[in-house]
Scaffold this motif. Structure first.
Motif, PDB file in Angstrom:
ATOM      1  N   PHE A 146       0.764  -0.992   0.070  1.00  0.00           N
ATOM      2  CA  PHE A 146       0.028   0.003  -0.148  1.00  0.00           C
ATOM      3  C   PHE A 146       0.911   1.149  -0.014  1.00  0.00           C
ATOM      4  O   PHE A 146       2.051   1.387   0.680  1.00  0.00           O
ATOM      5  CB  PHE A 146      -0.897   0.165   1.113  1.00  0.00           C
ATOM      6  N   LYS A 147       0.511   2.080  -0.790  1.00  0.00           N
ATOM      7  CA  LYS A 147       1.270   3.469  -1.035  1.00  0.00           C
ATOM      8  C   LYS A 147       0.432   4.725  -0.232  1.00  0.00           C
ATOM      9  O   LYS A 147      -0.723   4.709  -0.233  1.00  0.00           O
ATOM     10  CB  LYS A 147       1.549   3.793  -2.439  1.00  0.00           C
ATOM     11  N   LEU A 148       1.293   5.426   0.578  1.00  0.00           N
ATOM     12  CA  LEU A 148       0.807   6.376   0.940  1.00  0.00           C
ATOM     13  C   LEU A 148       0.086   7.647   0.040  1.00  0.00           C
ATOM     14  O   LEU A 148       1.180   8.073  -0.697  1.00  0.00           O
ATOM     15  CB  LEU A 148       1.663   7.382   2.153  1.00  0.00           C
ATOM     16  N   GLU A 149      -1.015   7.639   0.070  1.00  0.00           N
ATOM     17  CA  GLU A 149      -1.771   8.746  -0.797  1.00  0.00           C
ATOM     18  C   GLU A 149      -1.759  10.202  -0.423  1.00  0.00           C
ATOM     19  O   GLU A 149      -1.425  11.150  -1.150  1.00  0.00           O
ATOM     20  CB  GLU A 149      -3.147   8.282  -1.376  1.00  0.00           C
TER      21      GLU A 149
ATOM     22  N   MET B  15      -4.051   5.328   1.958  1.00  0.00           N
ATOM     23  CA  MET B  15      -3.085   4.397   1.446  1.00  0.00           C
ATOM     24  C   MET B  15      -4.007   3.627   0.381  1.00  0.00           C
ATOM     25  O   MET B  15      -5.109   3.319   0.335  1.00  0.00           O
ATOM     26  CB  MET B  15      -2.646   3.612   2.284  1.00  0.00           C
ATOM     27  N   SER B  16      -3.200   3.432  -0.996  1.00  0.00           N
ATOM     28  CA  SER B  16      -4.049   2.801  -2.106  1.00  0.00           C
ATOM     29  C   SER B  16      -3.002   1.593  -2.594  1.00  0.00           C
ATOM     30  O   SER B  16      -1.715   1.485  -2.047  1.00  0.00           O
ATOM     31  CB  SER B  16      -4.163   3.608  -3.282  1.00  0.00           C
ATOM     32  N   HIS B  17      -3.823   0.576  -3.044  1.00  0.00           N
ATOM     33  CA  HIS B  17      -3.082  -0.478  -3.578  1.00  0.00           C
ATOM     34  C   HIS B  17      -3.373  -0.830  -4.854  1.00  0.00           C
ATOM     35  O   HIS B  17      -4.721  -1.315  -5.135  1.00  0.00           O
ATOM     36  CB  HIS B  17      -3.361  -1.732  -2.651  1.00  0.00           C
TER      37      HIS B  17
ATOM     38  N   GLN C 241      -7.382  -1.107  -4.131  1.00  0.00           N
ATOM     39  CA  GLN C 241      -7.972  -0.829  -2.885  1.00  0.00           C
ATOM     40  C   GLN C 241      -7.419   0.266  -2.168  1.00  0.00           C
ATOM     41  O   GLN C 241      -6.432   0.471  -2.179  1.00  0.00           O
ATOM     42  CB  GLN C 241      -7.784  -2.361  -2.208  1.00  0.00           C
ATOM     43  N   ARG C 242      -8.492   0.860  -1.460  1.00  0.00           N
ATOM     44  CA  ARG C 242      -8.089   2.151  -0.528  1.00  0.00           C
ATOM     45  C   ARG C 242      -8.353   1.773   0.817  1.00  0.00           C
ATOM     46  O   ARG C 242      -9.494   1.343   1.026  1.00  0.00           O
ATOM     47  CB  ARG C 242      -8.982   3.185  -1.379  1.00  0.00           C
ATOM     48  N   LEU C 243      -7.517   2.404   1.550  1.00  0.00           N
ATOM     49  CA  LEU C 243      -7.809   2.129   3.074  1.00  0.00           C
ATOM     50  C   LEU C 243      -7.705   3.665   3.562  1.00  0.00           C
ATOM     51  O   LEU C 243      -6.723   4.472   3.323  1.00  0.00           O
ATOM     52  CB  LEU C 243      -6.667   1.343   3.574  1.00  0.00           C
TER      53      LEU C 243
END
Length: 260
Positions: A113-116, A130-132, A140-142
């Motif tokens: 997951f990357k910090l958005e 964070m997005s994947h 997927q977005r968290l």
């Protein structure tokens, strides 16, 4: 299998509420299971009162649990019976409440997951997206929301943690876990075992942050997820939320598992 080592990020042990996949109330804040009354003007009736009033002519039916229906095993239920909207609706995100947002971001970064974006909520709480989008997935977005320690009502020798949905509360209703397919990652690393991949994940965590992952919530095993065979394991995030890891093996006979 070489089991994963001890606890990742001990300073961030387990949060008040969870996921995306997993959302729930801290153990010391669970409401009684029966005749629950709130002080809200909107939700001022008890469950008992709502049940007794359900026979009134103006009572509108909803998707709440109905003790008089949905329980007949003789009732046939097929995919054709389900209305599926054709409107353009997309999954936007799942949310995780965490006791330490930096620790959570580091952990999920290990999983791709990357910090958005990070930002402050109106009440001053720290939050982040964070997005994947790896492995040709739809993404997927968290959303992470930090619960300040001052609001967790913790004692000096205790930490609020997410409910153990695997062992202690396996039948608790609601969101349960997020699942990540790591099949392509194994191929990229020339690995054949999910256990080997998890050991490598732990080494990366130690090398990057000096922190070991917690022991697996569920050790590597073969499972059938119709119609395919997968390697499956479960790990805990820093707040105790379940993260399922999947490695695709092969397609099996879809009729191996009975319909219902």
């Amino acid at each position: 299998m070489i089991p994963l080592s001890r606890l990742i990020y001990p300073a961030a042990l387990l949060s008040a509420a969870a996921i995306c996949v997993v959302g729930f109330t801290p153990p010391n804040m669970i409401l009684p299971a029966t005749k629950t009354t709130t002080t809200s003007k909107i939700y001022s009736t008890t469950e008992e009162e709502e049940t007794s009033s359900s026979t009134s002519a103006d009572k509108k039916e909803d998707f709440s649990y109905d003790i008089s229906g949905y329980e007949s095993k003789e009732e046939l239920f097929n995919a054709d019976d389900i209305y599926v909207s054709t409107e353009k609706i997309a999954v936007h995100h799942s949310a995780i409440k965490t006791r330490n947002i930096i620790t959570a971001i580091k952990f999920y970064g290990l999983l791709g997951f990357k910090l958005e974006r990070k930002y402050l909520l109106p009440d001053g709480a720290r939050a982040a997206w964070m997005s994947h989008n790896n492995n040709n997935s739809t993404g997927q977005r968290l959303e992470f929301i930090e619960i300040p320690s001052s609001k967790l009502d913790e004692t000096p020798n205790s930490r609020i943690k997410a409910m153990d949905l695997l062992d202690k509360y396996p039948y608790l209703l609601g969101y349960n876990h997020v699942a990540l397919d790591v099949t392509q990652s194994l191929k990229d690393k020339n690995m054949t075992s999910l256990c080997e991949w998890m050991d490598d994940l732990n080494r990366t965590s130690v090398q990057t942050y000096g922190k070991h992952l917690k022991p697996p919530a569920l050790e590597c095993q073969h499972v059938m997820i119709t119609p395919a065979l997968y390697d499956l394991a479960m790990i805990y995030d820093p707040d105790g939320c379940l993260v399922e890891l999947l490695n695709y093996r092969k397609v099996l006979n879809p009729n191996m598992l009975p319909d219902w």
